[in-house]
Design a protein around this motif. Structure first.
Motif, PDB file in Angstrom:
ATOM      1  N   ARG A 256       0.901  -0.818  -0.053  1.00 23.62           N
ATOM      2  CA  ARG A 256       0.284   0.130   0.072  1.00 23.62           C
ATOM      3  C   ARG A 256       0.731   1.450  -0.196  1.00 23.62           C
ATOM      4  N   HIS A 257       0.325   1.977  -0.816  1.00 23.90           N
ATOM      5  CA  HIS A 257       1.186   3.835  -0.497  1.00 23.90           C
ATOM      6  C   HIS A 257       0.498   4.122   0.535  1.00 23.90           C
ATOM      7  N   LEU A 258       1.769   4.917   1.534  1.00 25.55           N
ATOM      8  CA  LEU A 258       0.552   5.032   3.183  1.00 25.55           C
ATOM      9  C   LEU A 258       0.579   5.989   3.008  1.00 25.55           C
ATOM     10  N   VAL A 259       0.889   7.166   1.981  1.00 29.90           N
ATOM     11  CA  VAL A 259       1.383   8.563   2.399  1.00 29.90           C
ATOM     12  C   VAL A 259      -0.696   8.647   1.307  1.00 29.90           C
ATOM     13  N   ASN A 260      -0.710   8.532   0.208  1.00 25.07           N
ATOM     14  CA  ASN A 260      -1.651   8.597  -0.108  1.00 25.07           C
ATOM     15  C   ASN A 260      -2.710   7.716   0.821  1.00 25.07           C
ATOM     16  N   PRO A 261      -4.089   8.910   0.814  1.00 24.62           N
ATOM     17  CA  PRO A 261      -4.540   8.683   2.191  1.00 24.62           C
ATOM     18  C   PRO A 261      -6.396   7.731   1.420  1.00 24.62           C
ATOM     19  N   TYR A 262      -6.197   7.743   0.050  1.00 22.77           N
ATOM     20  CA  TYR A 262      -7.138   7.222  -0.582  1.00 22.77           C
ATOM     21  C   TYR A 262      -6.820   5.619  -0.909  1.00 22.77           C
ATOM     22  N   GLY A 263      -5.271   5.216  -0.933  1.00 25.31           N
ATOM     23  CA  GLY A 263      -4.660   4.110  -0.924  1.00 25.31           C
ATOM     24  C   GLY A 263      -5.404   3.336  -0.221  1.00 25.31           C
TER      25      GLY A 263
END
Length: 316
Positions: A256-263
């Motif tokens: 998961r892309h952790l920085v993206n809040p919609y990831g």
């Protein structure tokens, strides 16, 4: 009487024609000619080499264009990138211990493997803390069950050829690996049961491109019983069986892309240990040529003999 009348009519006709010609000359009426519109074409900077100039040194076209006052635009070779997942693969992949799911923890070798896993779990605990900072709902116990659900949903979408759902469950790196070579095949897959509860065995949280751009990669150990059968485009069995189930030990990598809040957590790949048994060979089928039938004639398979290939002399 008729002759003077004729002469009068001829004179009137000539006078009328001469008056029309004078009118055209005064108005300068001409028949419409072909209309040509100048069209500007694309400038071509490439000039083919002259004949007989093969051995001569070619001039630099850019310098020649600069001398002529022409500016050549620089061409940039651009390649699109996707930041929703890591394209390099798995960071610091988990090395499964040899004999996993076969050795008990009470044996000597099993205890050695257990102690080695506890030593290597320090970096995984640090990665789990970073993941929890960005994902407050992350927990190792519930995440292992969620990873198993993602795995089963992704494979069900693969068997149903649901591309939209499969894209939402697997990363852009894993998608071509799952769908490669399946265009003319029929896949039948079913999850029977879980032999052991899934568990998180490895976790990493690396940076990409810039510091702070975090990606979470969690390795989940899953020991289950599955059914797989693959048919070719003619409906013939190539691999597996729909009646016989198999015990499968897999190490799934969820990312998961952790920085993206919609990831969201998606399947990124699998870790295949070096000591894993070889896969079953694919059953290759061949077409046996049959007899040439006339219209309305039926084929009798019992009385038909397969022709033997003729002997070929390869060398004298």
């Amino acid at each position: 009487m008729a002759l003077p009348m004729k002469r009068t009519l001829v004179a009137l006709h000539r006078a009328r024609c001469s008056s029309l010609k004078n009118a055209e000359a005064s108005l300068d009426l001409r028949p419409p000619g072909p209309l040509y519109l100048p069209v500007r074409t694309k400038k071509r900077y490439f000039v083919p080499p002259a004949v007989g100039q093969k051995g001569h040194k070619q001039e630099n076209p850019e310098a020649k264009a600069r001398a002529a006052g022409i500016v050549i635009k620089q061409q940039y070779v651009e390649r699109p990138i996707n930041i929703a997942c890591t394209g390099t693969g798995i960071f610091d992949p988990y090395i499964p211990p040899e004999g996993d799911a076969r050795l008990s923890t009470l044996s000597k070798e099993g205890l050695k493997q257990r102690t080695e896993q506890m030593r290597q779990s320090a970096s995984s605990q640090l990665a789990i803390r970073k993941i929890k900072d960005h994902d407050s709902e992350f927990a190792t116990k519930s995440f292992a069950e969620r990873a198993q659900e993602i795995f089963t949903e992704a494979h069900n979408a693969l068997t149903q050829f649901n591309k939209e759902k499969l894209h939402s469950l697997v990363t852009e790196r894993c998608y071509p690996e799952m769908t490669r070579g399946n265009r003319y095949k029929t896949i039948s897959w079913r999850f029977v049961e879980s032999l052991e509860p899934p568990k998180v065995v490895h976790a990493r949280c690396p940076d990409m491109v810039t510091k702070g751009n975090l990606y979470g990669q969690v390795t989940v150990r899953m020991h289950s019983k599955q059914i797989l059968a693959i048919y070719d485009r003619f409906g013939r069995l190539m691999l597996g069986s729909e009646e016989q189930s198999k015990d499968v030990l897999e190490y799934l990598v969820i990312e998961r892309h952790l920085v993206n809040p919609y990831g969201r957590w998606r399947l990124h790949g699998k870790i295949v240990p070096s000591w894993a048994p070889a896969k079953d060979p694919i059953i290759k089928t061949l077409m046996i040529p049959g007899p040439e039938l006339r219209p309305g004639q039926e084929f009798d398979a019992l009385n038909y003999e397969v022709p033997k290939p003729e002997a070929v002399q390869w060398s004298k």
